[in-house]
Design a protein around this motif. Sequence first.
Motif, PDB file in Angstrom:
ATOM      1  N   MET A   1      -5.547   5.876  -1.526  1.00 37.21           N
ATOM      2  CA  MET A   1      -4.291   5.157  -1.291  1.00 37.21           C
ATOM      3  C   MET A   1      -3.752   5.430   0.110  1.00 37.21           C
ATOM      4  O   MET A   1      -3.236   4.528   0.776  1.00 37.21           O
ATOM      5  CB  MET A   1      -3.249   5.555  -2.340  1.00 37.21           C
ATOM      6  CG  MET A   1      -3.542   5.070  -3.740  1.00 37.21           C
ATOM      7  SD  MET A   1      -2.312   5.718  -4.922  1.00 37.21           S
ATOM      8  CE  MET A   1      -3.087   5.296  -6.478  1.00 37.21           C
TER       9      MET A   1
ATOM     10  N   SER B   1       0.824  -1.208   0.000  1.00 42.18           N
ATOM     11  CA  SER B   1       0.000   0.000   0.000  1.00 42.18           C
ATOM     12  C   SER B   1       0.862   1.263   0.000  1.00 42.18           C
ATOM     13  O   SER B   1       0.549   2.245  -0.682  1.00 42.18           O
ATOM     14  CB  SER B   1      -0.936   0.001   1.205  1.00 42.18           C
ATOM     15  OG  SER B   1      -0.203  -0.136   2.415  1.00 42.18           O
TER      16      SER B   1
ATOM     17  N   ASP C   1      -5.803   3.415   2.457  1.00 45.93           N
ATOM     18  CA  ASP C   1      -5.391   2.009   2.409  1.00 45.93           C
ATOM     19  C   ASP C   1      -4.084   1.795   3.169  1.00 45.93           C
ATOM     20  O   ASP C   1      -3.907   0.781   3.856  1.00 45.93           O
ATOM     21  CB  ASP C   1      -5.213   1.565   0.956  1.00 45.93           C
ATOM     22  CG  ASP C   1      -6.527   1.545   0.183  1.00 45.93           C
ATOM     23  OD1 ASP C   1      -7.601   1.535   0.822  1.00 45.93           O
ATOM     24  OD2 ASP C   1      -6.470   1.560  -1.064  1.00 45.93           O
TER      25      ASP C   1
END
Length: 244
Positions: A66, A42, A69
């Motif tokens: 992102m 990630s 995450d």
Amino acid sequence: MRHSLSFDLLVLSWIASTAHGFGIFSKSPSKPATNFAKAPQSKLTFLQSLETLDTMNAATKERTQMVRDMTNDNPTSQPGSKEGFQPFAAGLWSVIYAPHITTMSKLVGRGFTPVWYDLKQDGTMISHARFDVKLPLLPEKSGWLSVSGTYGTQDDNRVCRVDFDKAWIKWNDDNNNTEDAPYPTLEDVAPSLEKTIIQTLGKWLFIDSFSVFPVSYLDDDLIVFDFELLGTRICARKIKKETP
């Protein structure tokens, strides 16, 4: 005074609304390479999506996801505790993703970049942010906003805090100093009425509710912390280790 008081109030209000700080003394500090081989996927995905690893990047929905995450892969237990952040904190950190700063920059011209934090092992910090703004009825101005103070833990678990007690400004159009770099400390600013006013305003604007930040991700060269009042997250990357 060389600059209007209204403009000083404006930029100092920005310091208060983005109280996470700034930080260092050279325009192009050396930066260590990120160890991509050991990074969680990630983190790797997020960093590879960026245009630069040492200054501000444009905010997008994809990058914001992102970052979200990446926080699910946080490798540090209790990242807001002294035990959690002390092994990593000292050094020069540069903000590489902050949607609220990107949005503000669009409103005022070129905006605010770079944004640096210089954290010391003893818990003190000096921070700087370069601004370049153009607002209606005011001339275009550029320079550096600076603050200094301390950092530490709020709950010895997930939440850290910063406490600033000094503020100063370096204007790039000062005739006696053409270098595009901040004054390293408040003591380096020549005595003046403006210096006194800015320091006084800074103390008024350092609101306690802007000083507390939950940490969502922390490793040896990357941190994500929450700016809860604006419902956003800030990601900074260590670009220089502390020198003895």
